[in-house]
Design a protein around this motif. Structure first.
Motif, PDB file in Angstrom:
ATOM      1  N   THR A 181       0.851  -1.191   0.000  1.00 27.25           N
ATOM      2  CA  THR A 181       0.000   0.000   0.000  1.00 27.25           C
ATOM      3  C   THR A 181       0.884   1.238   0.000  1.00 27.25           C
ATOM      4  O   THR A 181       1.663   1.450   0.930  1.00 27.25           O
ATOM      5  CB  THR A 181      -0.916  -0.006   1.242  1.00 27.25           C
ATOM      6  N   THR A 182       0.763   2.047  -1.067  1.00 29.01           N
ATOM      7  CA  THR A 182       1.642   3.197  -1.255  1.00 29.01           C
ATOM      8  C   THR A 182       0.817   4.435  -1.585  1.00 29.01           C
ATOM      9  O   THR A 182      -0.371   4.353  -1.899  1.00 29.01           O
ATOM     10  CB  THR A 182       2.626   2.946  -2.405  1.00 29.01           C
ATOM     11  N   VAL A 183       1.476   5.585  -1.541  1.00 34.28           N
ATOM     12  CA  VAL A 183       0.824   6.824  -1.959  1.00 34.28           C
ATOM     13  C   VAL A 183       0.343   6.697  -3.397  1.00 34.28           C
ATOM     14  O   VAL A 183      -0.769   7.113  -3.745  1.00 34.28           O
ATOM     15  CB  VAL A 183       1.789   8.022  -1.821  1.00 34.28           C
ATOM     16  N   ALA A 184       1.152   6.070  -4.247  1.00 32.33           N
ATOM     17  CA  ALA A 184       0.824   5.986  -5.667  1.00 32.33           C
ATOM     18  C   ALA A 184      -0.397   5.128  -5.948  1.00 32.33           C
ATOM     19  O   ALA A 184      -1.185   5.429  -6.854  1.00 32.33           O
ATOM     20  CB  ALA A 184       2.027   5.448  -6.449  1.00 32.33           C
ATOM     21  N   ASN A 185      -0.589   4.045  -5.177  1.00 33.25           N
ATOM     22  CA  ASN A 185      -1.704   3.151  -5.503  1.00 33.25           C
ATOM     23  C   ASN A 185      -2.946   3.341  -4.625  1.00 33.25           C
ATOM     24  O   ASN A 185      -3.854   2.515  -4.643  1.00 33.25           O
ATOM     25  CB  ASN A 185      -1.260   1.680  -5.533  1.00 33.25           C
ATOM     26  N   VAL A 210      -1.372  12.359   6.550  1.00 36.36           N
ATOM     27  CA  VAL A 210      -0.393  11.273   6.550  1.00 36.36           C
ATOM     28  C   VAL A 210      -0.978  10.129   5.745  1.00 36.36           C
ATOM     29  O   VAL A 210      -2.164   9.823   5.848  1.00 36.36           O
ATOM     30  CB  VAL A 210      -0.085  10.817   7.988  1.00 36.36           C
ATOM     31  N   TYR A 211      -0.156   9.490   4.930  1.00 35.42           N
ATOM     32  CA  TYR A 211      -0.600   8.369   4.109  1.00 35.42           C
ATOM     33  C   TYR A 211      -0.268   7.061   4.822  1.00 35.42           C
ATOM     34  O   TYR A 211       0.861   6.862   5.279  1.00 35.42           O
ATOM     35  CB  TYR A 211       0.053   8.413   2.734  1.00 35.42           C
ATOM     36  N   ALA A 212      -1.250   6.180   4.892  1.00 38.84           N
ATOM     37  CA  ALA A 212      -1.072   4.902   5.589  1.00 38.84           C
ATOM     38  C   ALA A 212      -0.384   3.906   4.656  1.00 38.84           C
ATOM     39  O   ALA A 212      -1.012   2.970   4.137  1.00 38.84           O
ATOM     40  CB  ALA A 212      -2.409   4.370   6.071  1.00 38.84           C
ATOM     41  N   GLU A 213       0.925   4.106   4.453  1.00 40.57           N
ATOM     42  CA  GLU A 213       1.702   3.194   3.610  1.00 40.57           C
ATOM     43  C   GLU A 213       2.073   1.957   4.436  1.00 40.57           C
ATOM     44  O   GLU A 213       2.607   2.076   5.538  1.00 40.57           O
ATOM     45  CB  GLU A 213       2.945   3.890   3.085  1.00 40.57           C
ATOM     46  N   MET A 214       1.786   0.790   3.879  1.00 41.19           N
ATOM     47  CA  MET A 214       1.963  -0.441   4.636  1.00 41.19           C
ATOM     48  C   MET A 214       2.439  -1.579   3.753  1.00 41.19           C
ATOM     49  O   MET A 214       2.160  -1.619   2.555  1.00 41.19           O
ATOM     50  CB  MET A 214       0.640  -0.847   5.304  1.00 41.19           C
ATOM     51  N   ASN A 215       3.129  -2.519   4.385  1.00 43.11           N
ATOM     52  CA  ASN A 215       3.421  -3.801   3.766  1.00 43.11           C
ATOM     53  C   ASN A 215       2.246  -4.742   4.006  1.00 43.11           C
ATOM     54  O   ASN A 215       1.484  -4.559   4.966  1.00 43.11           O
ATOM     55  CB  ASN A 215       4.694  -4.407   4.353  1.00 43.11           C
ATOM     56  N   PRO A 216       2.079  -5.764   3.177  1.00 43.89           N
ATOM     57  CA  PRO A 216       1.012  -6.727   3.433  1.00 43.89           C
ATOM     58  C   PRO A 216       1.116  -7.305   4.844  1.00 43.89           C
ATOM     59  O   PRO A 216       2.189  -7.715   5.284  1.00 43.89           O
ATOM     60  CB  PRO A 216       1.254  -7.801   2.369  1.00 43.89           C
TER      61      PRO A 216
END
Length: 309
Positions: A181-185, A210-216
């Protein structure tokens, strides 16, 4: 010292903490959420369990059709009614001991009342409010920032972080990354500290988000009083997939009607804690009975007679 890990995200006077799910405590998470409105739990779900969850919901995602209104972009696909559609998600996330305890600390309601000459004390535990899988496809526009606590017509005044008390909010969300999960997607963006603002006002400056960027397998927890929304998916080949749920106070009406969303024959196969969590229980002192009885007797082989609920 808190066990927040290094990728905490500072924004103004707020720091969105990241915790290792296997080593942190509910108290640390609650203190962080109370101050900032949300935090990350890294590594909440293992890869094998996550793959099972995705397999369980894939047929429903594939069968979904575009949303006809404005709230979701047409590139988004959804699944709801997760307790019976994804038992693995229910066990690994909704019944995760850390999430259960954080929900209990933030959303349990205690009160007292007099019955004749005796003061009675009551405790209402949280219940499941809503469940969904949201898969945002390439080209999706951003979702407008919003607060989910409008569901319960919440009206909050502005306070400071040190004035926050756990009777303020009506609901708590958890968002589990099923893909990178990224800012781009299209990562969920939220405004830290907005749970402390007057709920009559809008989100204001989006640059504070803030963007909730996460790994699976990572999760993001957030109070329903925070401004948040899905972001634009600017990629050409990535779908951002997220499992999302909210818990709410036990005496409130549920956003997703769990009694119709989950077939009763499947509910009867569930464990008693899950049955009670999705609503087959009485919220003390006596909210939710059927024929003046605890509704657990309608989904479990137990005898419940007429008695003080």
């Amino acid at each position: 010292m808190p066990s927040a890990i290094k990728d905490a995200k500072p924004t103004g006077c707020f720091t969105v903490d990241s915790f290792v799910a296997s080593t942190t405590t509910a108290g640390e998470v609650v203190r962080s959420i109370s101050k900032n409105g949300g935090c990350f739990l890294r590594g909440l779900v293992d890869r094998e369990s996550l793959d099972v969850m995705i397999k369980e919901v894939k047929p429903y995602l594939d069968a979904d059709v575009p949303w006809e209104g404005e709230f979701f972009p047409k590139e988004t696909r959804r699944v709801n009614g997760l307790p019976t559609k994804s038992p693995t998600y229910t066990e690994k996330v909704l019944m995760n001991p850390l999430f259960v305890e954080v929900s209990n600390q933030l959303l349990t309601t205690r009160s007292s009342s007099w019955v004749g000459g005796k003061e009675e004390h009551y405790t209402s535990l949280p219940q499941l409010n809503s469940t969904s899988v949201l898969a945002i496809g390439p080209g999706a526009r951003p979702q407008g920032l919003h607060r989910d606590d409008i569901l319960h017509h919440t009206k909050l005044s502005k306070i400071t972080a040190d004035q926050y008390t756990t009777d303020r909010d009506t609901a708590l969300g958890i968002f589990l990354a099923a893909s990178q999960t990224t800012v781009a997607n299209g990562a969920t963006r939220f405004i830290p500290g907005s749970h402390l603002d007057n709920s009559s006002f809008g989100p204001g400056d989006e640059s504070k988000a803030v963007y909730a960027e996460m790994n699976p397998g990572d999760a993001f927890l957030m109070l329903a009083s925070c401004f948040h929304g899905g972001s634009a998916n600017t990629t050409t080949d990535q779908t951002r997939m997220l499992f999302g749920s909210f818990m709410c106070r036990g005496y409130l009406r549920q956003e997703e009607n769990q009694f119709l969303a989950n077939p009763i024959d499947e509910v009867k196969k569930m464990s008693e804690p899950i049955q009670r969590m999705i609503g087959y229980s009485v919220s003390s002192p006596y909210c939710g009975w059927v024929d003046l009885k605890d509704p657990i007797s309608f989904v479990r082989d137990v005898t419940v007679g007429y008695s003080d609920l």
